[in-house]
Design a protein around this motif. Sequence first.
Motif, PDB file in Angstrom:
ATOM      1  N   THR A   1       0.821  -1.207   0.000  1.00 47.22           N
ATOM      2  CA  THR A   1       0.000   0.000   0.000  1.00 47.22           C
ATOM      3  C   THR A   1       0.857   1.260   0.000  1.00 47.22           C
ATOM      4  O   THR A   1       2.014   1.234   0.439  1.00 47.22           O
ATOM      5  CB  THR A   1      -0.941   0.019   1.221  1.00 47.22           C
ATOM      6  OG1 THR A   1      -1.691   1.229   1.227  1.00 47.22           O
ATOM      7  CG2 THR A   1      -0.158  -0.091   2.525  1.00 47.22           C
ATOM      8  N   GLY A   2       0.304   2.314  -0.504  1.00 46.92           N
ATOM      9  CA  GLY A   2       0.967   3.615  -0.449  1.00 46.92           C
ATOM     10  C   GLY A   2       0.646   4.353   0.826  1.00 46.92           C
ATOM     11  O   GLY A   2       1.149   5.456   1.062  1.00 46.92           O
ATOM     12  N   ASP A   3      -0.196   3.755   1.663  1.00 45.99           N
ATOM     13  CA  ASP A   3      -0.618   4.412   2.908  1.00 45.99           C
ATOM     14  C   ASP A   3       0.481   4.396   3.965  1.00 45.99           C
ATOM     15  O   ASP A   3       1.470   3.670   3.862  1.00 45.99           O
ATOM     16  CB  ASP A   3      -1.869   3.725   3.456  1.00 45.99           C
ATOM     17  CG  ASP A   3      -3.120   4.160   2.720  1.00 45.99           C
ATOM     18  OD1 ASP A   3      -3.017   5.067   1.886  1.00 45.99           O
ATOM     19  OD2 ASP A   3      -4.184   3.566   2.963  1.00 45.99           O
ATOM     20  N   HIS A   4       0.231   5.178   5.018  1.00 42.20           N
ATOM     21  CA  HIS A   4       1.151   5.275   6.144  1.00 42.20           C
ATOM     22  C   HIS A   4       1.331   3.916   6.805  1.00 42.20           C
ATOM     23  O   HIS A   4       0.437   3.065   6.804  1.00 42.20           O
ATOM     24  CB  HIS A   4       0.591   6.286   7.158  1.00 42.20           C
ATOM     25  CG  HIS A   4       1.566   6.710   8.209  1.00 42.20           C
ATOM     26  ND1 HIS A   4       1.817   5.950   9.324  1.00 42.20           N
ATOM     27  CD2 HIS A   4       2.337   7.821   8.318  1.00 42.20           C
ATOM     28  CE1 HIS A   4       2.700   6.579  10.088  1.00 42.20           C
ATOM     29  NE2 HIS A   4       3.035   7.721   9.492  1.00 42.20           N
ATOM     30  N   LYS A   5       2.505   3.718   7.396  1.00 46.14           N
ATOM     31  CA  LYS A   5       2.850   2.453   8.048  1.00 46.14           C
ATOM     32  C   LYS A   5       1.832   2.071   9.120  1.00 46.14           C
ATOM     33  O   LYS A   5       1.405   0.918   9.213  1.00 46.14           O
ATOM     34  CB  LYS A   5       4.249   2.588   8.671  1.00 46.14           C
ATOM     35  CG  LYS A   5       4.780   1.326   9.328  1.00 46.14           C
ATOM     36  CD  LYS A   5       6.211   1.557   9.833  1.00 46.14           C
ATOM     37  CE  LYS A   5       6.796   0.279  10.413  1.00 46.14           C
ATOM     38  NZ  LYS A   5       8.207   0.465  10.836  1.00 46.14           N
TER      39      LYS A   5
END
Length: 849
Positions: A516-520
């Motif tokens: 994902t490109g989302d935050h960790k």
Amino acid sequence: MNERELESGLTQVEAERRLKKYGPNTIEKKKGISPVKIFFSQFNDFITWILIVATVISGFMGEKADAITILIIIIMNAILGFAQEFKTERSLETLKELASPTSRVLRNGKIKIINAQELVVGDVVFLESGDKVPADCILLSKGNFMVDESLLTGESEGVGKSNFGKNNSVYMGTIVIKGKGKAKVVQTGMKTEMGKIAGMLQNIEKDRSPLKEKLASLGKVLVVICIAICIIVTLTGVWRGQDKYEMFLVGVSLAVAAIPEGLAAIVTVALALGVSRMLKRNALVRKLPAVETLGCTSVICSDKTGTLTENKMTVKALYFNGKMHKADREVFPENMTMKKAFTYCNDFNFDIKKVHISEALMGDPTETALIKAFFKDGKTLKKFMDKAERIYDIPFDSDRKMMSVIMKEGSKKVCYVKGAPERVINRCKYILDRGEVKLFTSSEKNKALRAVENMTSDALRCIAGAYKDSGVAAGKSLENNLIFIGIAGIIDPPRKEAKDAVLKCKLAGIRPVMITGDHKNTAFAIGKELGICKTQSQVITGEELDKLSDRQLSSKIQQVSIFARVNPGHKLRIVKAFKAKDNIVAMTGDGVNDAPAVKEADIGICMGISGTDVTKEASSMILLDDNFTTIVAAVEEGRVIYDNIRKFIRYLLSCNLGEVLTMLLTSIFALETPLLPIQILMVNLATDGLPAIALGVDPPEGDIMKGRPRAKNESIFARGLSEKIIVRGALIGVCTVLAFVIGLYLGFGLETARTMALCTLIISQLIHVFECRSEKHSIFQINVFTNIYLLAAVATSIAMLLCTIYIPFLQMVFHTSPLIISQWFIVLFFSGIIAFMNSLYLYFKSNIA
């Protein structure tokens, strides 16, 4: 095209009228194979032609009944083969049509996804990076737009486009490599530039299945062996003084029955039927070889948004003026600058006629969620949008993780930016605090980043907003020295069914991996809830990935379950690292930059809803619902198809071996010929066709997803299949010969003994077909009613057999005699004894285990 049509597109009625008048938006191509050609191709076999010639000769010699019957059987076999091949061709053609390009078009004021061949002149289409231009168009939108026209010009450099002047045309078949916007169709089909050079457009290739190739090679070897045995049988009979012509006909008939000429064809049928079943489960397979690989999948690398989550975005929190505002009401506290940033820097579409904002909005769920946070209805939104004009934009891309627009508000130009918080914050020099622009200090930046940490820990996806109102000009410095506004926290809940799918993967020995490109923190919160990971140590970010060498990544890859804040380049490294550890990798993707990773993966999977045309072209499979559960279902179906192929290979080869050995053993022991040529062909017709096909649609065993994936290079005969075929085939042959010998010994006469051999051979094969439904379970443990097609096929074969021995006319044709109860007892004993003993063995073995 008038102003109204530009705003709301063509009406469906007008589009249908134009489609009827001008024809579909397609390039003329070669016609497929005709049904007549498919039918006559069934006779294009050397052995079949020999049999036909021999039959014609026997007709001239006075054996007219035999000749006519044999020809009827040959034609019936051809009809069965034709039905299989025609159905396969139709299935594959349907899949090609489904896999053909689609377009997002404006019709009746709504954005619809239609097949590109339904486009007409005057349609308004939406194009973005990665799309294949579906027809010749002129651009309507302003912005930074670039197209790859190498297909037409041979030039590899991208060509910049604008919505004015001579450079506003984009052509069918070219690829959008940068930008996003609307275009009007001006030419379709053969009138396009592509149509004028139609020879450049290739037809969809027929994929050659590796398994089919292997079985075709095996078939050639078996042909040589079978023909050698048939020659031995023929020469032995002649040497013993039997009629030369009769023995020649026996040899040819045995070759026709014994050679598994339809083996590779049945594999194609099984693959095509399996692909059709996958389609019903929302998985469109573009390449048949992918079906074989699916059953070997050991790692599934999946996007998070929309695949593992519902893709139903809702803004749950806003951070601005140094404070967190939770969603305790429908619309958040007013922050006009934030409202402008998230509204103007946005690529949504809306229908002004709809009252409620949820019905009015169309577009990416993240973008529409931001609009819903500030507006209740379409009219208010329209008034707000009319206050400013977009004059330039830099579309979002996965490397920058930002989008920027220049808006003209009266006489003033303002740049608005939205994107990943850490990227936006790094480009901000100032902060907007209660209407006042201040220096964005380190403490304020840390405070904003802590807000991001808190929101992402609650599984919120964060989008930051910024702007600048001085020094606004298109160029490299546009996104520098920004003024920070705030952050939106968006919830995207996990799909309810995804948790069960993840568990199913783990039970099947398959590793689910989230990319994902989302935050960790967001990725970890979702991954933990779904059961993908347990600790943060199983999560790695793109930044951390960049610091690892390929060797370090390879040693660590087996412990990582989530990759966060990654870009498409990282995806390619991830695929290669998993493959280096001998994993069979399935990788999802949608954007144009995902195409290399999707192509590199053993199973490249493109999103059907959000996927670009470039990624679809690179993929092996398309998810029509963008759902992780569908990937797992496709893997399960891949295992089922492979198992079913093993089932009918086991059935066909063991039965054919039994037929050959029946004739060979009687020749070796100088016995009478147990089966006449017409009887051999009858066995072939009754047992080889319908039952084998019915095995191809056998439902999965209950534990199909409870074993580890098979190795990709595993032989189709692995796990003891070759031994099962040889042993069972030998036993079928021995039991048939014993039934024949006992019939002769008890004085029933040659014709009755042959009838007993015929019945034993056919019934033992029809019993064996039920054994072939499972390699681990006995007939007693299998529910025979779960495959009604197999029951119908077996019932049909038994009916054919009974007709040949009890209908007087057919008795004369097939040289059979009606059996009495004592004779049936012998037939049934030798037909079923081996299956019964084998079933007892498997039953006790499974219960002891």
